[in-house]
Motif scaffolding. Structure first.
Motif, PDB file in Angstrom:
ATOM      1  N   LEU A 105       0.811  -1.216   0.000  1.00  0.00           N
ATOM      2  CA  LEU A 105       0.000   0.000   0.000  1.00  0.00           C
ATOM      3  C   LEU A 105       0.844   1.267   0.000  1.00  0.00           C
ATOM      4  N   ILE A 141      -8.593  -0.968  -3.189  1.00  0.00           N
ATOM      5  CA  ILE A 141      -7.485  -1.544  -2.439  1.00  0.00           C
ATOM      6  C   ILE A 141      -6.876  -2.714  -3.193  1.00  0.00           C
ATOM      7  N   ARG A 193      -4.497  -1.616  -5.919  1.00  0.00           N
ATOM      8  CA  ARG A 193      -3.256  -1.051  -5.395  1.00  0.00           C
ATOM      9  C   ARG A 193      -2.325  -2.152  -4.931  1.00  0.00           C
TER      10      ARG A 193
END
Length: 829
Positions: A216, A231, A234
């Motif tokens: 992250l 998310i 990523r």
């Protein structure tokens, strides 16, 4: 910033300005508005600032200090080339509060603890250094102390000399001492309200890591659309270990119906792995090998491989130029090469093809980097060496002795290939940390005899480890190895490497070109990697080569411009009470005496000169006697005050000297060295053996033979009889004074470090990495490593992300290789 005791910092990246019509362009196309350029300065003085040459060598006065600027010609000679200080490039910088400044590159700078932004570094130096050695790329002035004036005056009067001269000096300074103590009325020798923490280092790096530990924290992919900012996407963009292991080879050469053919149906087919070297069989076209010759060599080599495969009772073999994808399919070819370790593990046997089984031919084969995984990962403990006329089986342990030559690594107990052979032969077990470092040392030694690129070392090492990494052709050797270490459980290898103090002479002479390898070897303190317990974490690998992003280390700013007035606590007993009584009461007695004499002497004179007959009467005689008595008492008080005041210098020395129970912690440095008695007198005003040399903080330390107490190096106390130590090329001597522990350490470095990062501990002491600050890329560059007392950790505040370069940044100064990546483009847009 970050965790720990950093509540005073509040990072905010929102100090951004939109591009304006009067904006200018920085080195990397960044738009910088006039508002940002003038963010920390009055625009009407910009012309005068631009016309000041930072390397004029002239004297200037600024912020209460008279300093001299460095000399341009010496800087150019020091860095062996033309520095980029005349480059008109303007480098943006975002501080910890998100404020942006833009400035050209000039003298060495540091992060001001009070302003939290870069400022030119001003270094104090001894008179000897000022007169005999030119400054580097930093400003410099003669050092002086900040001891209380009353103490310095007292020490001057009590200096050694003729007894009559000493009494004369005492009588001269007594009025001065009384006045200094009266204004203000405070105890200059005792403090109770000082901070017990070292000066914090207000810095934070806003850069994305090139390779982040946590996915992250990696830079978002530029190709993704706005709706893909979930998310999951990523996480996928920064996957470090997406190489899938091969359970079976992708292709094999298999005999079917008496004919050899290349097939992808490799399931449940036993095979042998063919190993050879292009030195013995030049199968690729080159400047010295024609296409026909290369083709003929391949045919001869394949016939050789088929014959030996059948001799060992097998009907399938794997050979790279047949079973790997062609060079035109670059990605697949790279994947086949990097997953060759899986092919080796699945093979029934390893056949090494040589023109003849002589020792020289074996050594030539063993000089190849890839021979290590080919032999070590073999399923069997024996490797078969083949020539056209004979076949011989050799064990892995015997190969380490007969085939693999470790060169310089064979000195002492360093035999990396022998250790690897024993590990993969189940004779001994290497830990995760040892396996990584030993294998790296063995592979690096192989590359010195081959033509492989630096990045291949990391990918060859990858075959011996659990997790794989993607190929990144832009990675340097250090970045590829660091990325591999992040992907695997290497027992916090890089955190330990940060704390290592490698041999500077090796780096300067170029004997070791691999900094990563150098940092895994025993350092100047004779410490191994496994001796260090890390106190920080590597958050990622930075964009610059040999640079890491650290988190959770403790940082302390080093003060260089001058010694502050040290506040400290000391025991207060009966002798100190008597000394203060003499010191304070003398001033009061003198005040009372002068008041009585001035008041009643004038009244007495008026009455005595009066012709009024009433003064002759008896009733006024009592007033007359009272005035005379008070005047006499005033005279006695002045005499008593004078006698008490004669003890004032000794009383000040008593109150200001002696044992120190606690002092305000500072790290203060200066260029050069100085005897400890002169240094303590400069800092505290007198010498009472408060400061001591640390017994084991640097390689320059000397110790008492009976107790673990540091003693002053003889080349400092007696420079006429003892020669100074030989310093590494380009290094200078600096002295660091720790007022919290009251210790002195002498070290050598290229530049004065402005921050100490506590990153680990070993042997009962902390490892402090001393770094100088480079404003152009907001990076700290490692200068040296000191060992500090463990109690320092409790008084140093924790830092969040800081960027630390482990190599030397001289090349960046000469060639202008600064960072200024996309993070700064984002800052000014």
């Amino acid at each position: 910033m970050g965790t720990g005791n950093l509540g005073s910092f509040s990072r905010s990246p929102n100090h951004q300005a939109k591009p304006a019509a009067n904006s200018t362009t920085t080195k990397h196309g960044d738009q910088a508005t006039v508002e940002q350029k003038q963010l920390y300065g009055n625009p009407k003085w910009a012309f005068w600032r631009r016309n000041k040459d930072p390397f004029s060598g002239k004297r200037y006065f600024e912020s209460g200090y008279l300093y001299r600027r460095p000399v341009r010609a010496y800087i150019e000679n020091e860095f062996q080339g033309q520095p980029i200080y005349d480059d008109p490039t303007e480098y943006p910088h975002r501080d910890i509060y998100g404020r942006i400044t833009i400035q050209k590159k000039d003298v060495l700078q540091y992060i001001s603890p009070t302003e939290s932004k870069p400022r030119p570094l001003l270094v104090q130096a001894t008179t000897e250094v000022i007169n005999n050695q030119p400054a580097g790329d930093w400003r410099r002035h003669t050092m002086h102390g900040q001891a209380p004036t009353v103490l310095k005056v007292s020490e001057w009067s009590l200096a050694r000399g003729n007894i009559c001269l000493r009494w004369l000096r005492v009588m001269v300074v007594v009025p001065v001492i009384l006045i200094l103590l009266a204004v203000p009325l405070s105890k200059a020798w005792h403090h109770t309200d000082f901070d017990d923490s070292y000066t914090e280092f207000p810095n934070y790096t806003w850069d994305y890591p090139k390779h982040a530990r946590n996915r992250l924290d990696a830079r978002p992919g530029r190709e993704r659309k706005a709706e893909n900012y979930g998310i999951k996407s990523r996480v996928r963009s920064a996957d470090l270990t997406n190489k899938i292991r091969l359970l079976r080879p992708r292709l094999l050469m298999v005999m079917k119906s008496g004919l050899w053919e290349l097939t992808s149906e490799t399931s449940r087919i036993p095979y042998v792995f063919i190993s050879f070297t292009a030195m013995h069989f030049p199968f690729r076209r080159s400047a010295t090998v024609s296409a026909d010759q290369a083709l003929a060599t391949r045919d001869r080599l394949e016939a050789f491989a088929r014959k030996k495969t059948q001799e060992v009772g097998m009907k399938a073999y794997w050979i790279d130029f047949r079973c790997c994808a062609p060079d035109e399919e670059q990605e697949l070819h790279t994947a086949d090469v990097h997953r060759m370790c899986d092919v080796i593990r699945s093979a029934e046997n390893i056949l090494v093809l040589l023109p003849e089984l002589s020792r020289q031919r074996k050594l030539e084969w063993g000089a190849r980097m890839w021979t290590l995984p080919e032999a070590l990962l073999a399923r069997r403990q024996e490797i078969t060496f083949c020539s056209p006329s004979e076949t011989k089986t050799i064990s892995k342990l015997a190969i380490a002795d007969q085939v693999w030559d470790d060169g310089d690594a064979m000195e002492g107990d360093h035999q990396p290939t022998r250790l690897l052979a024993e590990h993969y032969s189940n004779v001994l077990t290497l830990g995760r940390l040892e396996l990584f470092t030993v294998a790296l040392k063995a592979l690096t030694n192989r590359t010195q005899n081959g033509s492989f690129s630096h990045g291949d070392v990391a990918y060859a090492l990858m075959g011996l480890l659990h997790h794989r990494i993607d190929l990144d052709r832009s990675d340097s050797l250090f970045q590829a190895l660091a990325k591999l270490s992040l992907a695997n459980d290497s027992d916090r290898l890089m955190e330990r490497m940060v704390c290592m103090f490698p041999d500077t002479e090796i780096q300067d002479t170029g004997k070791v070109h691999n900094l990563f390898l150098t940092l895994t070897e025993p350092d100047q303190y004779h410490t191994q990697l496994w001796d260090i317990e890390p106190l920080c974490q590597v958050a990622g690998v930075a964009m610059q080569d040999q640079t890491l992003i650290l988190d959770s280390c403790h940082g302390v700013s080093i003060r260089w411009k001058a010694f502050p007035q040290i506040k400290y606590k000391r025991p207060y007993g009966f002798r100190e009470l008597v000394a203060e009584f003499f010191l304070r009461s003398g001033l009061y007695w003198s005040a009372v005496g002068f008041f009585l004499i001035i008041t009643y002497a004038s009244d007495y004179s008026t009455k005595a000169n009066s012709l009024d007959p009433k003064w002759a009467n008896f009733e006024y005689s009592n007033d007359w006697d009272r005035d005379v008595g008070l005047i006499a008492f005033g005279i006695v008080a002045i005499i008593l005050a004078f006698l008490l005041a004669l003890r004032a210098p000794a009383a000040v020395r008593r109150l200001a000297g002696g044992h120190v129970m606690q002092s305000a912690p500072w790290l203060v440095g200066f260029e050069g060295v100085m005897p400890v008695d002169e240094l303590e007198s400069l800092i505290f005003g007198n010498y009472e053996q408060r400061l001591t040399y640390d017994p084991s903080s640097t390689p320059f330390c000397e110790r008492d033979p009976d107790e673990r107490i540091g003693v002053e190096p003889r080349w400092i106390s007696n420079p006429s009889t003892h020669a100074r130590p030989i310093l590494p090329k380009g290094h200078r001597l600096f002295t660091l004074v720790d007022t919290g522990n009251l210790t002195v350490s002498v070290f050598s470095a290229r530049r004065p470090p402005s921050v100490a990062l506590v990153c680990g501990k070993e042997g009962g002491m902390l490892r402090a990495v001393l770094c100088h600050y480079e404003r152009s890329d907001n990076c700290l560059y490692k200068e040296t490593v000191l060992r500090m007392d463990s109690v320092t950790l409790n008084q140093a505040k924790r830092l969040s992300w800081v960027k630390v370069g482990l190599g030397d940044n001289r090349d960046r100064l000469v060639h202008g290789q600064g960072r200024q990546g996309t993070v700064h483009r984002k800052m000014v847009q």
